[in-house]
Design an enzyme around this catalytic site. Structure first.
Site, PDB file in Angstrom:
ATOM      1  N   HIS A   1       0.874  -1.178   0.000  1.00  0.00           N
ATOM      2  CA  HIS A   1       0.000   0.000   0.000  1.00  0.00           C
ATOM      3  C   HIS A   1       0.911   1.229   0.000  1.00  0.00           C
ATOM      4  O   HIS A   1       1.723   1.411   0.917  1.00  0.00           O
ATOM      5  CB  HIS A   1      -0.919  -0.001   1.225  1.00  0.00           C
ATOM      6  CG  HIS A   1      -1.887  -1.144   1.235  1.00  0.00           C
ATOM      7  ND1 HIS A   1      -2.134  -1.899   2.359  1.00  0.00           N
ATOM      8  CD2 HIS A   1      -2.649  -1.665   0.246  1.00  0.00           C
ATOM      9  CE1 HIS A   1      -3.024  -2.826   2.065  1.00  0.00           C
ATOM     10  NE2 HIS A   1      -3.352  -2.713   0.784  1.00  0.00           N
TER      11      HIS A   1
ATOM     12  N   GLU B   1       1.715   3.722   3.098  1.00  0.00           N
ATOM     13  CA  GLU B   1       2.153   3.173   4.377  1.00  0.00           C
ATOM     14  C   GLU B   1       3.672   3.298   4.436  1.00  0.00           C
ATOM     15  O   GLU B   1       4.417   2.362   4.143  1.00  0.00           O
ATOM     16  CB  GLU B   1       1.649   1.739   4.516  1.00  0.00           C
ATOM     17  CG  GLU B   1       0.112   1.699   4.500  1.00  0.00           C
ATOM     18  CD  GLU B   1      -0.474   0.304   4.560  1.00  0.00           C
ATOM     19  OE1 GLU B   1       0.303  -0.675   4.679  1.00  0.00           O
ATOM     20  OE2 GLU B   1      -1.708   0.185   4.498  1.00  0.00           O
TER      21      GLU B   1
ATOM     22  N   GLU C   1       1.648  -5.048  11.013  1.00  0.00           N
ATOM     23  CA  GLU C   1       1.167  -3.671  11.118  1.00  0.00           C
ATOM     24  C   GLU C   1       1.977  -2.956  12.201  1.00  0.00           C
ATOM     25  O   GLU C   1       1.863  -3.277  13.384  1.00  0.00           O
ATOM     26  CB  GLU C   1      -0.324  -3.637  11.455  1.00  0.00           C
ATOM     27  CG  GLU C   1      -1.214  -4.382  10.470  1.00  0.00           C
ATOM     28  CD  GLU C   1      -1.445  -3.620   9.176  1.00  0.00           C
ATOM     29  OE1 GLU C   1      -1.066  -2.418   9.123  1.00  0.00           O
ATOM     30  OE2 GLU C   1      -2.015  -4.200   8.234  1.00  0.00           O
TER      31      GLU C   1
END
Length: 341
Positions: free
Chosen positions: A62, A65, A225
Site C-alpha cells: 500500500h 504506508e 502492522e
C-alpha cells in the site's frame, strides 16, 4: 549507477527512473555480496557464504504506508554502501511504486487482495496493481528457488504495513492460515522483539501477500502492522526503532538470541467473523475513529446494509480493519476474540 553503488539510492531511482531497471542485472559488492535487481523496486542480496535463511521483506504494497518503506530503504542503502553486511540472503520488495508517488493506498485496486493468482482471475491483468502483484509473486518464487539450489534451509517473509486507523494495540501482526500446521511460538517471540505484542490468527485462505508465501513456499510469513499511516518524512521513527533494529539483526547476524516465548506478554486473537460489503449502502455502526481492537458487547449492531445486519456474536468481540469504502464483495470488517496458542 554511481547513485546506486556509492549512495544506495535504489528506491529513489526505482521511483524516479524506473527505465534503469527494466532489464534484470547483477553486480558484486567489494565485500563479495552479489546484488541482483530484477525490476524497479525489487532487489536481492546474497552474501559469499549465506548462513541458511532466505528472508523476504516487503513494504509499500500500500503506497501510503510509509514507515516500513523508509525502514527498508535505509536497510537497502546500508547494504549497498557496505555499512551493513548480510549474513543471510535477503530480498527487498517495494510494492506499489506509483501509489507511493501519489501518496495513496493504491491507484486502481487494493494490491493486497491480488496474490495467490487473484491478479489473473476475473478481468485478468487489467491494471498496474494486478501486473505488479504477479511480478512480486514471480520474484519471491525465483528468490526461494535460488536459495534451494544453494542449500538454504529456512524461509521467512515479513510483509510490513501501517494501518489506516489507530489501534488500541499499536503494533500487531496477522498470522496467515496454516492449513493444520502448528502456530510457531518462536515467530511470535521474534515479532515481539520487533515491538509487536498482538497477534491475529487467520482461519481461512486469503489473497494477501503473506498468505501466498506461507502457502506456496512454506515460509514463516506475517502481515505486520507497525503503527498508523503517515506521509513520507512525517513518521516518528523512534516508534519503529525496535522493528528496525530487530530486522537489521535478522539480516546481519548468523543467529538471533531471543528470550523464550512468554504468553503473558502478548495478546492473541482468532477471527470470529469476516464481514464483506455487498451493497452500496453498507455502513459501520461505530465512530470513524474507533481504533482497531475496540471491543463491543454481545448483540451490538456492528454494521448493516440492505438485507443484512451484522452483530457482535460474543461478549468483548473486537473489530479489526474496518473500512466501509472497500469495493463491493471485499472485506469491510474483521471481528476477533481472544485465544491462545
Amino acid at each position: 549507477m554511481e547513485l546506486l553503488r556509492s549512495h544506495g539510492q535504489f528506491l529513489s531511482l526505482s521511483r524516479q527512473s524506473p527505465a534503469l531497471f527494466t532489464a534484470p542485472f547483477a553486480f558484486t559488492l567489494d565485500n563479495g555480496t552479489e546484488v541482483e535487481i530484477s525490476a524497479p523496486g525489487i532487489i536481492s542480496f546474497t552474501p559469499v557464504s549465506p548462513k541458511g535463511k532466505d528472508i523476504v521483506l516487503s513494504s509499500g504494497v500500500h503506497g501510503n504506508e510509509t514507515a516500513p518503506i523508509e525502514i527498508c530503504d535505509e536497510l537497502v542503502q546500508a547494504l549497498l554502501t557496505e555499512t551493513l553486511t548480510a549474513s543471510h540472503r535477503v530480498l527487498f520488495l517495494f510494492g506499489n511504486l506509483p501509489a507511493m508517488d501519489l501518496g495513496e493506498r493504491f491507484v486502481e485496486e487494493n494490491m493486497n487482495r491480488l496474490f495467490s493468482g487473484a491478479h489473473s482471475s476475473g478481468p485478468g491483468l487489467v491494471n498496474q496493481e494486478r501486473v505488479r502483484a504477479k511480478e512480486l509473486e514471480l520474484a519471491v518464487g525465483h528468490f526461494y528457488r535460488q536459495g534451494e539450489k544453494l542449500g538454504q534451509t529456512y524461509r521467512c517473509h515479513y510483509d510490513l504495513h501501517t494501518a489506516i486507523r489507530g489501534s488500541k494495540n499499536e503494533k500487531f501482526a496477522v498470522y496467515p492460515f496454516r492449513h493444520g500446521q502448528p502456530w510457531k511460538q518462536s515467530q511470535l517471540q521474534f515479532l515481539f522483539a520487533c515491538g509487536v505484542n498482538t497477534f491475529l490468527l487467520s482461519n481461512s485462505p486469503t489473497t494477501t501477500f503473506s498468505y501466498f508465501s506461507s502457502n506456496e513456499f512454506g515460509a514463516d510469513a506475517f502481515t505486520v502492522e507497525l503503527g498508523k499511516v503517515a506521509p513520507f518524512g512525517q513518521n516518528d521513527m523512534q516508534r519503529f526503532q525496535q522493528a528496525r533494529d530487530t530486522l537489521l539483526a535478522l539480516i546481519s547476524q548468523e543467529a538471533l538470541s531471543l528470550p523464550e516465548y512468554n504468553p503473558d506478554a502478548v495478546l492473541v486473537y482468532k477471527i470470529n467473523q469476516i464481514i464483506n460489503r455487498t451493497q452500496e449502502d453498507f455502513r459501520l455502526n461505530f465512530a470513524d475513529d474507533a481504533p482497531n481492537f475496540t471491543d463491543f458487547p454481545k448483540g451490538y449492531l456492528l454494521a448493516e446494509e440492505t438485507g443484512a445486519q451484522y452483530f457482535a456474536e460474543q461478549e468483548g468481540e473486537a473489530i479489526v480493519f474496518p473500512n466501509a469504502k472497500v469495493a463491493l464483495g471485499q472485506r469491510a470488517l474483521l471481528t476477533v476474540v481472544p485465544t491462545s496458542i
